[in-house]
Design a protein around this motif. Structure first.
Motif, PDB file in Angstrom:
ATOM      1  N   ARG A 617       0.686  -1.593  -0.425  1.00  0.00           N
ATOM      2  CA  ARG A 617       0.079  -0.062   0.205  1.00  0.00           C
ATOM      3  C   ARG A 617       0.542   0.965   0.048  1.00  0.00           C
ATOM      4  O   ARG A 617       1.957   0.764   0.848  1.00  0.00           O
ATOM      5  CB  ARG A 617      -1.246   0.188   0.891  1.00  0.00           C
ATOM      6  CG  ARG A 617      -0.566   0.150   2.390  1.00  0.00           C
ATOM      7  CD  ARG A 617      -1.669   0.089   3.479  1.00  0.00           C
ATOM      8  NE  ARG A 617      -0.542   0.060   4.751  1.00  0.00           N
ATOM      9  CZ  ARG A 617      -0.973   1.144   5.267  1.00  0.00           C
ATOM     10  NH1 ARG A 617      -2.047   1.722   5.063  1.00  0.00           N
ATOM     11  NH2 ARG A 617      -0.272   1.507   6.883  1.00  0.00           N
ATOM     12  N   MET A 618      -0.057   2.414  -0.476  1.00  0.00           N
ATOM     13  CA  MET A 618       0.944   3.654  -0.517  1.00  0.00           C
ATOM     14  C   MET A 618       0.332   4.598   0.700  1.00  0.00           C
ATOM     15  O   MET A 618      -0.584   4.601   1.056  1.00  0.00           O
ATOM     16  CB  MET A 618       0.747   4.220  -2.067  1.00  0.00           C
ATOM     17  CG  MET A 618       1.562   5.860  -2.198  1.00  0.00           C
ATOM     18  SD  MET A 618       1.647   6.423  -3.572  1.00  0.00           S
ATOM     19  CE  MET A 618       1.870   5.241  -4.897  1.00  0.00           C
ATOM     20  N   VAL A 619       1.815   4.613   1.382  1.00  0.00           N
ATOM     21  CA  VAL A 619       0.967   5.780   2.516  1.00  0.00           C
ATOM     22  C   VAL A 619       2.065   6.508   2.147  1.00  0.00           C
ATOM     23  O   VAL A 619       2.865   7.279   2.424  1.00  0.00           O
ATOM     24  CB  VAL A 619       1.596   5.247   3.484  1.00  0.00           C
ATOM     25  CG1 VAL A 619       1.473   5.336   4.952  1.00  0.00           C
ATOM     26  CG2 VAL A 619       0.946   4.179   3.686  1.00  0.00           C
ATOM     27  N   ASN A 620       0.346   7.876   2.897  1.00  0.00           N
ATOM     28  CA  ASN A 620       1.028   8.827   2.731  1.00  0.00           C
ATOM     29  C   ASN A 620       2.011   9.865   4.130  1.00  0.00           C
ATOM     30  O   ASN A 620       1.636   9.140   5.420  1.00  0.00           O
ATOM     31  CB  ASN A 620       0.284  10.734   2.470  1.00  0.00           C
ATOM     32  CG  ASN A 620       1.051  11.738   2.473  1.00  0.00           C
ATOM     33  OD1 ASN A 620       0.471  12.443   3.528  1.00  0.00           O
ATOM     34  ND2 ASN A 620       0.796  12.211   1.210  1.00  0.00           N
ATOM     35  N   TRP A 621       2.743   9.773   4.942  1.00  0.00           N
ATOM     36  CA  TRP A 621       3.533  10.161   5.623  1.00  0.00           C
ATOM     37  C   TRP A 621       3.225  12.489   6.007  1.00  0.00           C
ATOM     38  O   TRP A 621       4.429  12.769   5.094  1.00  0.00           O
ATOM     39  CB  TRP A 621       5.188  10.220   5.838  1.00  0.00           C
ATOM     40  CG  TRP A 621       5.755  10.722   7.019  1.00  0.00           C
ATOM     41  CD1 TRP A 621       5.893   9.665   8.215  1.00  0.00           C
ATOM     42  CD2 TRP A 621       6.846  11.329   6.984  1.00  0.00           C
ATOM     43  NE1 TRP A 621       6.866  10.537   9.305  1.00  0.00           N
ATOM     44  CE2 TRP A 621       7.183  11.473   8.639  1.00  0.00           C
ATOM     45  CE3 TRP A 621       7.138  13.082   7.286  1.00  0.00           C
ATOM     46  CZ2 TRP A 621       8.036  12.538   9.199  1.00  0.00           C
ATOM     47  CZ3 TRP A 621       8.299  13.400   7.217  1.00  0.00           C
ATOM     48  CH2 TRP A 621       8.527  13.402   8.099  1.00  0.00           C
ATOM     49  N   GLU A 625       5.377  13.437   2.066  1.00  0.00           N
ATOM     50  CA  GLU A 625       5.601  12.490   1.151  1.00  0.00           C
ATOM     51  C   GLU A 625       4.512  11.494   1.109  1.00  0.00           C
ATOM     52  O   GLU A 625       4.707  10.572   2.271  1.00  0.00           O
ATOM     53  CB  GLU A 625       6.453  12.259   1.522  1.00  0.00           C
ATOM     54  CG  GLU A 625       7.273  11.713   2.130  1.00  0.00           C
ATOM     55  CD  GLU A 625       9.240  11.624   2.099  1.00  0.00           C
ATOM     56  OE1 GLU A 625       9.412  10.366   2.610  1.00  0.00           O
ATOM     57  OE2 GLU A 625       9.640  12.881   1.275  1.00  0.00           O
ATOM     58  N   ASP A 626       4.690  10.889  -0.331  1.00  0.00           N
ATOM     59  CA  ASP A 626       4.332   9.785  -0.295  1.00  0.00           C
ATOM     60  C   ASP A 626       5.632   8.154   0.174  1.00  0.00           C
ATOM     61  O   ASP A 626       6.720   8.255  -0.140  1.00  0.00           O
ATOM     62  CB  ASP A 626       3.801   8.622  -0.872  1.00  0.00           C
ATOM     63  CG  ASP A 626       2.703  10.074  -1.662  1.00  0.00           C
ATOM     64  OD1 ASP A 626       1.900  10.170  -0.230  1.00  0.00           O
ATOM     65  OD2 ASP A 626       2.755  10.607  -2.248  1.00  0.00           O
ATOM     66  N   TYR A 627       5.027   6.835   0.514  1.00  0.00           N
ATOM     67  CA  TYR A 627       6.118   5.856   0.983  1.00  0.00           C
ATOM     68  C   TYR A 627       5.343   4.719   0.670  1.00  0.00           C
ATOM     69  O   TYR A 627       4.037   4.752   0.931  1.00  0.00           O
ATOM     70  CB  TYR A 627       6.849   6.046   2.038  1.00  0.00           C
ATOM     71  CG  TYR A 627       6.299   5.584   3.150  1.00  0.00           C
ATOM     72  CD1 TYR A 627       6.536   3.859   3.296  1.00  0.00           C
ATOM     73  CD2 TYR A 627       5.976   6.485   3.574  1.00  0.00           C
ATOM     74  CE1 TYR A 627       6.030   3.999   4.964  1.00  0.00           C
ATOM     75  CE2 TYR A 627       5.552   6.365   5.381  1.00  0.00           C
ATOM     76  CZ  TYR A 627       5.488   5.116   5.419  1.00  0.00           C
ATOM     77  OH  TYR A 627       4.559   4.274   6.324  1.00  0.00           O
ATOM     78  N   ALA A 647      10.170   9.908  -3.837  1.00  0.00           N
ATOM     79  CA  ALA A 647       8.418   9.944  -3.440  1.00  0.00           C
ATOM     80  C   ALA A 647       7.227  10.678  -4.137  1.00  0.00           C
ATOM     81  O   ALA A 647       6.381  10.240  -3.105  1.00  0.00           O
ATOM     82  CB  ALA A 647       8.917  10.423  -1.753  1.00  0.00           C
ATOM     83  N   THR A 648       8.451  11.982  -4.335  1.00  0.00           N
ATOM     84  CA  THR A 648       7.172  12.485  -5.649  1.00  0.00           C
ATOM     85  C   THR A 648       6.418  11.811  -6.856  1.00  0.00           C
ATOM     86  O   THR A 648       6.015  12.185  -7.320  1.00  0.00           O
ATOM     87  CB  THR A 648       8.417  13.909  -5.938  1.00  0.00           C
ATOM     88  OG1 THR A 648       9.330  13.896  -6.117  1.00  0.00           O
ATOM     89  CG2 THR A 648       7.871  14.597  -3.970  1.00  0.00           C
ATOM     90  N   SER A 651       3.353   8.614  -6.966  1.00  0.00           N
ATOM     91  CA  SER A 651       1.785   8.936  -7.451  1.00  0.00           C
ATOM     92  C   SER A 651       1.657   8.934  -8.772  1.00  0.00           C
ATOM     93  O   SER A 651       0.683   8.944  -9.259  1.00  0.00           O
ATOM     94  CB  SER A 651       1.429   9.804  -6.826  1.00  0.00           C
ATOM     95  OG  SER A 651       1.942  10.425  -6.703  1.00  0.00           O
TER      96      SER A 651
END
Length: 768
Positions: A617-621, A625-627, A647-648, A651
């Motif tokens: 799953r893609m998680v937003n911190w 940023e996403d990880y 990270a940018t 998505s």
């Protein structure tokens, strides 16, 4: 002796005859001289294992060794010993220099292979001028098959191309065993079994002897080699008037025209002229006065001649009757190449290179192979000097041409003269000589590639070739024709381009129908060589051979233990590892993720498939940023073609499943690395406004050199340290570069090849 200088003819002879020779011979030979090119390919090693990469830098120069600015395309082929092309590269040449590589993972079998290089213009002069270099590939050691029967090739070469009665003749002898020069001894006997002279191998199967051919006699050579005695008849003498003899062993070049005394008076009825030339360039000429010059030595100042291989042709009444090649070295001890190592850095060594010519700094472009001194079988048999100064001017195969240019070989020039003696005289008429000097320009210079085709219907007379980033590459005017041709294109293989009609304001709109002419160029020629077997045990030291047995024996045993037959999956994994090793150095630690076959054919975004298939799953911190998260506390890192996706970018990654070739995975303790490799059609930043065309006949992009990962099973004699290309020296003749620091107790081999901007050739091997 009479001394001659080209600028002044020091004998009383007919000025009319001199002018007549100029009009009838010299001017036709110089009338339509084509621009002459020659090529050289410097490889990082001379012997390779089957998991190596052949890295190379190519050089293209003109007849004066100046970097060629006429050509931007060099064809470089990798062939087997039968001339079959295994791989081919189109190398972009800029100011005479280009770089490239061959992955040899798919080569089948040990043995000798060849690097072949030529420009389109070089084809005008025949394939004898193409560059050819031997390399060795070793998959496993082999033992000599003692049952193989030796094949002998023995040839005789009279110095003038023929033997003359009642005159001292010089005879060159060449003996090859299974295509290689070999040791031998021999003698010549007459019809009464009387020994006339003896000879023996001087170097690489080459020898010579002198003997007076008695009128009415016949002669036989008895040669002993490899415990074999061979008897051959010496060529019979011919009814000729003159012999052309050359002595190149002194400071002055000595020429002698020999004839039986009884014929000298008869020779006054004819005109004889000596023409000096190099390749297709006339140096000078002068006529012979038989009364004062026959059977007497003529001295020529070597400084009046061109550096490299020169040719003297003897003319009788405007027809060539004898010829002799000889080598002039006017650049002895003029070049100074020095290299110093600075070991003060912790992780690397700084190398400072300095090149002087006649004590003046030399601006040049270089390639340098950096190898440990323990490197096995390192033998630079072909250098830029041999490629530019020797091989383009002789016919046939030359064994180890680099030997003749290594100053460490004290007899190299003597042996080089012997080699040129065995070139012989190719008999031809003056008409044939003119044709050889002035070949018809069938093949043009290539400054980039062409793209041809047709468009319909014709909406406008302007057509544009558009790059992947939608910038205009070239705009042409169609002249109300449906056919188009874009010229001088700097395109690389597998680039995507688009073709569009253009308005006067360069507004683009798509043609309804486009047809491209994608005919590929044929590769040629096949190399005629004796097929040489795999490297033999006796070629190696005992230590090297034991390393071979350990390396290959261990690999084979592991395969046997795991499986008697490799599975399809293991074969595919091996191919992927070899293909992408340059992008991911530890590719062997990954395993492939299986994907349904139909998933590679649809337009689904890769990220959708990837997250679903791997349970990620893609998680937003914190909204920053996403990880990617595999499970709590375990993250995933995604790479595409070896590049980490930031990270940018996660998505917005527009990669589709139809563009994916393979997905590979390597788990660690707290995270997992995924490597995605795309197929050839994929290009992430193409905007699909128009139909895309994949360019197949174009330049090959060069990869960045990487030092092979350390393998404790790999024989130490085949390790390499570095490969430097596109090095340049500055106005002070200096260049600095870094190499990785290794065992400080072991010395390093630096094989340096290069070309200066004013045509000076650099070829040095320095051990530090």
């Amino acid at each position: 002796m009479t001394k001659f200088c080209f600028s002044v003819i020091l004998f009383a002879y007919s000025a009319f005859a001199q002018e007549d020779f100029k009009n009838k011979i010299v001017e036709p030979l110089q009338k339509n001289n084509l621009y002459f090119e020659k090529a050289f390919v410097h490889t990082n090693k001379t012997t390779y294992l089957d998991d190596d990469v052949i890295w190379f830098q190519a050089y293209v120069a003109d007849n004066n060794n100046l970097p060629s600015n006429k050509t931007t395309l060099l064809y470089v082929n990798l062939t087997d010993s039968g001339g079959q092309v295994i791989a081919s590269k189109n190398i972009f040449i800029s100011n005479g220099i280009g770089v490239g590589e061959f992955d040899i993972a798919n080569i089948n079998g040990s043995g000798q292979y060849f690097i072949q290089a030529y420009t389109n213009n070089m084809r005008n002069f025949g394939d004898a001028n193409f560059f050819i270099k031997e390399i060795n590939v070793i998959k496993e050691p082999s033992v000599t098959d003692k049952s193989i029967r030796n094949e002998y090739d023995i040839q005789f070469f009279p110095e003038s191309g023929y033997l003359l009665d009642d005159t001292e003749n010089v005879l060159g002898i060449k003996l090859l065993t299974n295509g290689k020069g070999t040791d031998f001894t021999g003698r010549i006997i007459n019809s009464k079994n009387q020994e006339i002279t003896r000879f023996k191998n001087k170097y690489s199967g080459l020898s010579s002897c002198k003997f007076k051919y008695a009128s009415g006699e016949s002669y036989q050579a008895i040669i002993e080699t490899n415990d074999t005695i061979i008897k051959l008849k010496i060529p019979e003498s011919e009814k000729r008037e003159l012999l052309l003899a050359v002595d190149n062993s002194n400071q002055q070049l000595e020429i002698e025209l020999k004839a039986p005394e009884k014929l000298v008076q008869e020779l006054n009825k004819h005109n004889f002229t000596l023409l000096f030339h190099q390749n297709h360039t006339i140096i000078d000429y002068f006529q012979i006065d038989p009364k004062s010059m026959i059977n007497k030595k003529i001295e020529i100042d070597k400084q009046q001649l061109k550096n490299g291989v020169n040719t003297i042709t003897l003319f009788k009444n405007y027809e060539p009757i004898a010829e002799r090649k000889f080598y002039i070295d006017n650049q002895l001890d003029e070049l100074s190449v020095s290299l110093e190592k600075d070991n003060s850095k912790n992780d690397s060594i700084v190398c400072n290179l300095k090149i002087l010519n006649k004590d003046k700094p030399l601006k040049s472009r270089l390639s340098i192979s950096v190898l440990p001194e323990s490197t096995a079988d390192f033998n630079e048999t072909t250098t830029i000097k041999s490629a530019f100064l020797l091989t383009p001017y002789v016919t046939g195969y030359i064994e180890n041409p680099g030997y003749y240019f290594d100053p460490k070989n004290p007899k190299r020039l003597e042996h080089l003269d012997l080699l040129l003696l065995t070139q012989g005289f190719v008999r031809y008429s003056f008409t044939e000589m003119v044709t050889a000097f002035n070949p018809k320009p069938v093949y043009e210079f290539e400054l980039g590639f062409k793209l041809k085709g047709t468009v319909s219907p014709l909406a406008t007379n302007y057509l544009g070739l558009i790059a992947k980033n939608n910038t205009l590459i070239q705009k042409i005017y169609l002249k109300n024709s449906n056919s188009f041709e874009f010229n001088k294109l700097l395109l690389y293989r597998n680039d995507a381009v688009k073709i569009s009609f253009l308005s006067a304001e360069n507004e683009a709109f798509q043609p309804e129908k486009i047809r491209l002419n994608t005919v590929e160029k044929s590769t040629f020629p096949k190399i005629n060589r004796y097929k040489i077997s795999a490297p033999k045990k006796e070629l190696f030291t005992e230590k090297q051979y034991e390393e071979y047995k350990y390396y290959y024996g261990t690999r084979l045993n592991e395969i046997t233990i795991k499986s008697k037959k490799s599975s399809k999956n293991s074969i595919r994994l091996d191919k992927l590892a070899k293909k992408y090793r340059s992008k991911v150095f530890d590719i062997g630690a990954y395993y492939e993720i299986e994907m349904p076959e139909d998933s590679r054919k649809n337009n689904e975004l890769f990220m959708s498939f990837f997250l679903r298939n791997q349970g990620i799953r893609m998680v937003n911190w914190k909204g920053i940023e996403d990880y990617l998260e595999v499970s709590y506390g375990t993250e995933a890192a995604l790479y595409v073609n070896g590049r980490r996706i930031t990270a940018t970018e996660l998505s917005t990654l527009s990669l589709k499943m139809k563009d994916v070739e393979a997905v590979m995975k390597q788990p660690f303790k707290n995270y997992i690395k995924y490597q995605v490799f795309t197929n050839e059609r994929y290009n992430n930043d193409i905007v699909e406004l128009f139909d895309e065309f994949i360019v197949t006949n174009a330049y090959d992009r060069s990869k960045k050199y990487y030092t092979p990962a350390f393998n404790h099973k790999r024989p130490s004699g085949f390790m390499e340290m570095d490969w430097k290309t596109n090095l340049t020296t500055d106005n002070n003749g200096r260049s600095a570069f870094k190499i990785v620091k290794t065992d400080v107790t072991q010395k390093t081999i630096f094989s340096i090849q290069g070309l200066s901007e004013d045509g000076v050739l650099i070829s040095e091997i320095i051990v530090k």
